[in-house]
Design an enzyme around this catalytic site. Structure first.
Site, PDB file in Angstrom:
ATOM      1  CE1 TYR A 128      -8.090 -39.050 -32.424  1.00 23.81           C
ATOM      2  CE2 TYR A 128      -7.121 -39.473 -34.578  1.00 23.81           C
ATOM      3  CZ  TYR A 128      -7.009 -39.003 -33.287  1.00 23.81           C
ATOM      4  OH  TYR A 128      -5.820 -38.480 -32.846  1.00 23.81           O
ATOM      5  CG  ASN A 185      -5.609 -40.626 -21.988  1.00 25.10           C
ATOM      6  OD1 ASN A 185      -5.926 -40.904 -20.841  1.00 25.10           O
ATOM      7  ND2 ASN A 185      -4.700 -41.329 -22.666  1.00 25.10           N
ATOM      8  CB  CYS A 236      -4.451 -41.458 -26.333  1.00 19.78           C
ATOM      9  SG  CYS A 236      -3.166 -40.667 -25.379  1.00 19.78           S
ATOM     10  CG  HIS A 237       0.839 -44.421 -27.699  1.00 17.72           C
ATOM     11  ND1 HIS A 237       0.476 -44.623 -26.378  1.00 17.72           N
ATOM     12  CD2 HIS A 237       1.372 -45.582 -28.136  1.00 17.72           C
ATOM     13  CE1 HIS A 237       0.802 -45.868 -26.033  1.00 17.72           C
ATOM     14  NE2 HIS A 237       1.333 -46.462 -27.086  1.00 17.72           N
ATOM     15  CD  GLU A 273       2.705 -49.649 -28.020  1.00 18.76           C
ATOM     16  OE1 GLU A 273       1.775 -49.939 -28.799  1.00 18.76           O
ATOM     17  OE2 GLU A 273       2.528 -49.032 -26.953  1.00 18.76           O
TER      18      GLU A 273
END
Length: 163
Positions: free
Chosen positions: A99, A123, A131-132, A158
């Site tokens: 963040y 979001n 945002c993940h 990912e």
């Protein structure tokens, strides 16, 4: 009043609710149980037509064949939120940021980390605006509007986390 188009797309993280403006730009992607997520309204028009490319790209993403979405997105928020959401677009597939790093990228002071977290939590385009990929400064998997279980699934997909 502008028509909102919507459709539902199946995915490995559950059904995805997509909405779009009449020009076809995606305005939201929500999941069931999402904090602040959307549900179809009576005056919305269900039509899968405007979402064919989004569905194709989401399918490719979940198959591991797509790392960057190329879709018209139109999410509206305060200027601060829009700045934060734009910074999310620059977080590459398979990477994470804190963040605080997002705050620095938009030129916000370190004290703005909570406000950055609030903007990220608001979001409206989950998965598409990644945002993940935002985690705590200590590497912890902090909150996710779509639920921590989904965040883990996405980051594992990912390659950030091990299965």
């Amino acid at each position: 009043m502008e028509t909102t188009y919507w459709t539902s797309v199946d995915s490995p993280v559950g059904p995805l609710l997509l909405t779009a403006a009449p020009d076809g730009a995606l305005t939201s992607l929500s999941v069931p149980g999402q904090k602040g997520g959307r549900t179809p309204a009576d005056d919305w028009r269900r039509d899968p037509g405007p979402f064919r490319e989004a569905e194709r790209q989401l399918t490719a993403y979940f198959a591991g064949d797509l790392k960057e979405f190329r879709l018209a997105l139109h999410a509206t928020g305060t200027p601060f939120r829009e700045k934060v959401w734009a910074a999310l677009d620059d977080v590459p597939y398979g990477a994470t940021v804190s963040y605080g790093e997002i705050a620095a990228r938009i030129g916000a002071p370190r004290a703005a980390v909570r406000a950055v977290g609030g903007a990220i939590g608001a979001n409206p385009l989950l998965i598409l605006r990644p945002c993940h990929r935002v985690i705590g400064a200590d590497g912890s998997l902090t909150g996710y509007a779509g639920g921590l279980e989904r965040k883990v699934q996405l980051l594992t997909r990912e390659g950030v986390l091990r299965a």
